[in-house]
Design an enzyme around this catalytic site. Structure first.
Site, PDB file in Angstrom:
ATOM      1  N   CYS A  60       0.903  -1.093   0.092  1.00 20.92           N
ATOM      2  CA  CYS A  60      -0.021   0.021  -0.115  1.00 20.92           C
ATOM      3  C   CYS A  60       0.870   1.198   0.055  1.00 20.92           C
ATOM      4  CB  CYS A  60      -0.715   0.133   1.258  1.00 20.92           C
ATOM      5  SG  CYS A  60      -0.044   0.255   2.913  1.00 20.92           S
ATOM      6  N   CYS A  63       4.731   2.174   4.162  1.00 20.18           N
ATOM      7  CA  CYS A  63       6.143   2.499   4.553  1.00 20.18           C
ATOM      8  C   CYS A  63       7.015   3.791   4.325  1.00 20.18           C
ATOM      9  CB  CYS A  63       7.045   0.933   4.598  1.00 20.18           C
ATOM     10  SG  CYS A  63       6.268  -0.334   5.380  1.00 20.18           S
ATOM     11  N   CYS A 158       4.945  -6.772   4.872  1.00 17.85           N
ATOM     12  CA  CYS A 158       4.897  -7.598   3.540  1.00 17.85           C
ATOM     13  C   CYS A 158       6.231  -8.022   2.710  1.00 17.85           C
ATOM     14  CB  CYS A 158       4.091  -6.502   2.611  1.00 17.85           C
ATOM     15  SG  CYS A 158       2.572  -5.879   3.063  1.00 17.85           S
ATOM     16  N   CYS A 191       3.411  -2.523  10.085  1.00 16.78           N
ATOM     17  CA  CYS A 191       2.683  -2.078   9.120  1.00 16.78           C
ATOM     18  C   CYS A 191       1.919  -1.030   9.580  1.00 16.78           C
ATOM     19  CB  CYS A 191       1.454  -3.157   9.113  1.00 16.78           C
ATOM     20  SG  CYS A 191       0.168  -3.307   8.095  1.00 16.78           S
ATOM     21  N   HIS A 229       4.992  -6.499  26.175  1.00 19.07           N
ATOM     22  CA  HIS A 229       4.332  -6.710  27.463  1.00 19.07           C
ATOM     23  C   HIS A 229       5.320  -6.517  28.609  1.00 19.07           C
ATOM     24  CE1 HIS A 229       1.425  -8.959  29.720  1.00 19.07           C
ATOM     25  NE2 HIS A 229       2.377  -9.676  30.302  1.00 19.07           N
ATOM     26  N   CYS A 232       5.161  -2.565  28.886  1.00 15.00           N
ATOM     27  CA  CYS A 232       3.879  -1.792  28.586  1.00 15.00           C
ATOM     28  C   CYS A 232       3.192  -1.112  29.720  1.00 15.00           C
ATOM     29  CB  CYS A 232       2.728  -3.216  28.286  1.00 15.00           C
ATOM     30  SG  CYS A 232       0.909  -2.368  27.780  1.00 15.00           S
ATOM     31  N   CYS A 257      -5.938  -3.583  31.431  1.00 17.02           N
ATOM     32  CA  CYS A 257      -5.042  -4.303  30.242  1.00 17.02           C
ATOM     33  C   CYS A 257      -6.298  -4.815  29.101  1.00 17.02           C
ATOM     34  CB  CYS A 257      -4.519  -5.433  30.913  1.00 17.02           C
ATOM     35  SG  CYS A 257      -3.919  -6.736  29.779  1.00 17.02           S
ATOM     36  N   CYS A 263      -5.201  -8.172  22.769  1.00 13.84           N
ATOM     37  CA  CYS A 263      -3.777  -7.526  22.614  1.00 13.84           C
ATOM     38  C   CYS A 263      -2.773  -8.604  22.463  1.00 13.84           C
ATOM     39  CB  CYS A 263      -3.321  -6.699  24.061  1.00 13.84           C
ATOM     40  SG  CYS A 263      -1.867  -6.023  23.748  1.00 13.84           S
ATOM     41  N   CYS A 272       7.972  -0.310  20.524  1.00 11.67           N
ATOM     42  CA  CYS A 272       7.093   0.851  20.388  1.00 11.67           C
ATOM     43  C   CYS A 272       6.842   1.645  21.925  1.00 11.67           C
ATOM     44  CB  CYS A 272       5.687   0.070  19.965  1.00 11.67           C
ATOM     45  SG  CYS A 272       5.774  -0.665  18.258  1.00 11.67           S
ATOM     46  N   CYS A 284      -0.056   2.346  19.861  1.00 10.44           N
ATOM     47  CA  CYS A 284      -1.345   1.825  19.892  1.00 10.44           C
ATOM     48  C   CYS A 284      -2.038   1.405  21.360  1.00 10.44           C
ATOM     49  CB  CYS A 284      -1.037   0.360  19.124  1.00 10.44           C
ATOM     50  SG  CYS A 284      -0.549   0.382  17.650  1.00 10.44           S
ATOM     51  N   CYS A 291      -2.567  -4.209  20.797  1.00 11.44           N
ATOM     52  CA  CYS A 291      -1.393  -4.500  19.750  1.00 11.44           C
ATOM     53  C   CYS A 291      -1.745  -5.509  18.885  1.00 11.44           C
ATOM     54  CB  CYS A 291      -0.116  -4.836  20.556  1.00 11.44           C
ATOM     55  SG  CYS A 291       1.267  -5.347  19.617  1.00 11.44           S
ATOM     56  N   CYS A 294       1.732  -6.381  14.626  1.00 13.84           N
ATOM     57  CA  CYS A 294       2.233  -6.031  13.211  1.00 13.84           C
ATOM     58  C   CYS A 294       3.521  -6.274  12.687  1.00 13.84           C
ATOM     59  CB  CYS A 294       1.733  -4.668  12.815  1.00 13.84           C
ATOM     60  SG  CYS A 294       2.869  -3.333  13.344  1.00 13.84           S
TER      61      CYS A 294
HETATM   62  S1  SF4 Z   1      -2.375  -4.313  27.249  1.00 13.92           S
HETATM   63 FE1  SF4 Z   1      -1.221  -6.027  26.134  1.00 13.92          FE
HETATM   64  S2  SF4 Z   1       0.993  -5.704  26.272  1.00 13.92           S
HETATM   65 FE2  SF4 Z   1      -0.079  -4.434  27.930  1.00 13.92          FE
HETATM   66  S3  SF4 Z   1      -0.073  -5.442  29.611  1.00 13.92           S
HETATM   67 FE3  SF4 Z   1      -2.095  -5.891  28.619  1.00 13.92          FE
HETATM   68  S4  SF4 Z   1      -1.499  -7.818  27.617  1.00 13.92           S
HETATM   69 FE4  SF4 Z   1       0.409  -6.975  28.003  1.00 13.92          FE
HETATM   70  S1  SF4 Z   2       0.449  -3.211  16.499  1.00 12.94           S
HETATM   71 FE1  SF4 Z   2       1.821  -3.817  18.218  1.00 12.94          FE
HETATM   72  S2  SF4 Z   2       3.847  -3.880  17.267  1.00 12.94           S
HETATM   73 FE2  SF4 Z   2       2.543  -2.899  15.774  1.00 12.94          FE
HETATM   74  S3  SF4 Z   2       2.743  -0.692  16.049  1.00 12.94           S
HETATM   75 FE3  SF4 Z   2       1.144  -1.373  17.262  1.00 12.94          FE
HETATM   76  S4  SF4 Z   2       2.068  -1.651  19.197  1.00 12.94           S
HETATM   77 FE4  SF4 Z   2       3.602  -1.783  17.660  1.00 12.94          FE
END
Ligand code: SF4
Ligand code: SF4
Length: 365
Positions: A60, A63, A158, A191, A229, A232, A257, A263, A272, A284, A291, A294
């Site tokens: 697409c 990137c 991709c 992505c 994780h 996070c 969470c 997630c 990230c 995200c 998450c 990606c």
């Molecule tokens: S939101 Fe996702 S990465 Fe964050 S603590 Fe919960 S499961 Fe883990």
């Molecule tokens: S989907 Fe997950 S790995 Fe991809 S940009 Fe969001 S937090 Fe990062």
């Protein structure tokens, strides 16, 4: 041919070099001691311009957009000023035969010296006829360019693993770069991919003359070395069993969470949570979206809103605990009621017994 750096009008001073060298050191996880070395290396590569051939397949173009939109003033701009992008279908002004000639000239002139960046998957079925560039199957163009490249970089999920074009049922036989050309390929999945991940990888190649350390999925460990994780901001919610069941405001701020909402942070490796996106604005999970994993080879073939097995197990255990606790509470109140009823019954019995004794005493008198 064109200098991509000229797309972004900017003059760099010595102070800028040092400032960006510091940014790059942070970006690459290097100590401050590397700053003078990075500055020296950048100044020297600016004068010799590292040639780049950037190909686009089944994708697409996200990137490229992500890279070009990196924050201003950006390390991306500095690196773009150190590179000479000889061919980039999205950004180059030339088209048709002129563009094809630019590609052939670059391959011949810089044979063995250029960096090849591939964005997008590579359709291979039926001779690769489902993706053609200048009338030629893209897979043939990729193999031709790969032969003369000093470094091979797959940008985005991709190009790295097939991504969306290769997701079931994959009628075009789309593949990632390594599956097509073999050998050492630096995968920069995402992505889209974060602009810093590409900039840092290129700077690493320019500085050290080699690809950065890669993990088992071909990704630079400096950017993909930690599980999301682990870092996070919602991890406290996970530990306390505060799982968000509905998007909205069950828990204030980021205390809940997103594991129950699918997630994939526990099975996804990328930086990230501390690199952040959109010029360091957010990412995200902190923004309230689970998450999607990606940067992993399975993306996007994994269910988006279904808890990953590890998290589902934790949630089930918590639900069992809740049930046990509820049974305990119910049992306690039931027990209370029984005791209460027994007490009441006992009270009534004693009262009756007392009045019976008083009646019999009265009769005796
Ligand atoms: S939101 Fe996702 S990465 Fe964050 S603590 Fe919960 S499961 Fe883990
Ligand atoms: S989907 Fe997950 S790995 Fe991809 S940009 Fe969001 S937090 Fe990062």
């Amino acid at each position: 041919m064109f200098e991509l750096g000229k797309v972004f009008r900017k003059e760099f001073t010595r102070r800028d070099f040092l400032k960006y060298s510091s940014s790059l050191a942070v970006l690459m996880g290097l100590s401050e001691l590397y700053v003078p070395r990075i500055a020296h290396a950048l100044e020297s590569v600016v004068s010799r311009k590292t040639p780049v051939i950037w190909l686009h397949g089944a994708e697409c173009t996200g990137c490229t957009v992500s890279f070009a939109n990196s924050h201003y003033p950006s390390v991306a701009e500095l690196v773009l000023d150190t590179l000479s992008v000889k061919y980039h279908e999205t950004l180059m002004a030339a088209s048709g035969h002129v563009a094809e000639k630019a590609l052939d000239d670059a391959i011949r002139e810089f044979n063995g010296k250029y960096v090849m960046i591939v964005e997008g998957a590579i359709p291979t079925k039926d001779g690769g006829i489902y993706c053609k560039i200048g009338g030629k199957p893209f897979v043939d163009v990729v193999q031709k360019v790969a032969k003369g490249a000093a470094y091979h970089v797959a940008l985005g999920t991709c190009a790295s693993y097939g991504g969306i074009p290769a997701s079931g049922p994959n009628p075009t036989g789309a593949k990632g770069l390594k599956d097509v050309i073999g050998g050492t390929v630096v995968n920069i999945p995402g992505c889209p991919a974060h602009p810093d991940w590409l900039v840092g990888t290129i700077v690493n190649i320019l500085l050290f003359g080699k690809v950065p350390d890669l993990d088992s999925k071909g990704r630079p460990t400096i950017f993909y070395g930690k599980v999301i994780h682990e870092n996070c901001p919602r991890r406290g919610g996970y530990e306390q069993g505060r799982f968000i069941r509905n998007f909205g405001s069950e828990f204030p701020d980021i205390e809940g969470c997103l594991g129950a909402k699918g997630c994939r942070g526990p099975v996804t490796s990328a930086d990230c949570p501390h690199r952040l996106w959109n010029s360091g604005t957010n990412f995200c999970i902190a923004a309230g979206a689970p998450c999607a994993g990606c940067v992993e080879p399975e993306f996007p073939q994994t269910p988006l809103y279904e808890a990953v097995p590890e998290v589902a197990k934790t949630i089930r255990a918590q639900e069992n605990d809740d049930k046990q606790a509820a049974i305990g509470t119910f049992g306690a109140s039931l027990g209370g009621a029984v005791v209460g009823a027994a007490a009441a019954a006992g009270g009534m019995y004693l009262a009756k017994e007392k009045s019976r004794q008083q009646a019999s005493k009265a009769e005796e008198v």
